[in-house]
Enzyme design. Structure first.
Site, short mmCIF file in Angstrom:
data_model
loop_
_atom_site.label_atom_id
_atom_site.label_comp_id
_atom_site.label_asym_id
_atom_site.label_seq_id
_atom_site.Cartn_x
_atom_site.Cartn_y
_atom_site.Cartn_z
N HIS A 143 0.85 -1.19 0.00
CA HIS A 143 0.00 0.00 0.00
C HIS A 143 0.88 1.24 0.00
CE1 HIS A 143 -1.97 -3.32 2.03
NE2 HIS A 143 -3.12 -2.85 1.58
N LYS A 170 -1.79 -8.30 -4.02
CA LYS A 170 -2.68 -7.14 -3.89
C LYS A 170 -1.86 -5.85 -3.80
CE LYS A 170 -5.43 -4.65 -0.53
NZ LYS A 170 -5.66 -4.45 0.92
#
Length: 252
Positions: A143, A170
């Site tokens: 992230h 992800k």
């Protein structure tokens, strides 16, 4: 491309699956939130453990996990401690982070763990192997709440996760412009078409990036995050609205 099956949910085919994040500070709130979430329309329950105050007490953490498992036994449970450096609520040492994830794996209560790519290569590889030995799937994540790197870097990170045998790579990035959203979508498509042999999850955050949360089926993202109550990241929309849009795009 192979799919990932957790309980009866097949990830990587059809419309993107909806993940919701439960963020509760104590056992009582975990219980009340779980009861409220039970009525919502979603596919995967993510427990954001970094919001839980009593982290040092592993028994307390697992007691909370047990409540979630018993309240929603049919939902895949994703155990996530989001580190402070990647936007989470608490900072803990790498050793404590790995120990917490191993305790979750050992508990038999969780179906998936979130493991941050930049935890350290050796620790990540060992924890993936440990999870798989206990039939727990790994969502490997990265992230950046400040910027969006070039497409080549986005793809490189996703490919590194795949090389570490993540079940689902992800990445979530903050756009500074609409062009950054296009960069994320282009990287997702290139990864999905040229390199991915498993489902991936990608998103561009904030209001600017909302389209990326809706158009996953077009560009190659297998899941998206929605909000039941409070959003766990900027740009999330309600699960009901999200399901409506995903269904429209899937059936078009």
């Amino acid at each position: 491309m192979k799919t990932v099956t957790v309980k009866d949910l097949v990830i990587g085919t059809g419309a993107p699956k909806i993940i919701v994040s439960l963020m509760a500070k104590d056992i009582a709130r975990v219980k009340s939130e779980a009861l409220a979430y039970r009525e919502a329309d979603f596919d995967i329950l993510e427990w954001r453990v970094d919001h839980f105050a009593d982290l040092s007490n592993v028994e307390s953490v697992m007691a909370a996990a047990k409540i979630l498992r018993e309240t929603m036994p049919e939902k895949p449970l994703l155990f996530t401690f989001r580190s402070a450096k990647e936007g989470g609520e608490q900072a803990i040492s790498t050793e404590a982070y790995i120990a917490l994830n191993r305790a979750a794996i050992d508990s038999g209560l969780v179906d998936m763990i979130d493991l941050e790519l930049f935890t350290g290569d050796d620790q990540v590889k060992e924890t993936v192997a440990y999870a798989h030995a206990h039939d727990v799937k790994v969502v490997m994540s990265n992230h950046d709440f400040h910027k969006t790197p070039e497409a080549e870097e986005i793809i490189a990170r996703l490919r590194k996760m795949q090389s570490f045998d993540a079940d689902i790579p992800k990445i979530a990035l903050m756009p500074q412009s609409t062009n950054d959203v296009l960069t994320l979508l282009a990287a997702t498509l290139e990864m999905q078409e040229q390199y991915a042999d498993r489902p991936i999850i990608t998103m561009s955050m904030a209001k600017t990036g909302v389209i990326s949360r809706l158009a996953g089926e077009v560009f190659g993202s297998a899941a998206t995050f929605g909000a039941v109550k409070k959003a766990s990241a900027p740009g999330q929309i309600s699960v009901n609205d999200l399901r409506t849009v995903l269904t429209i795009l899937h059936q078009a």
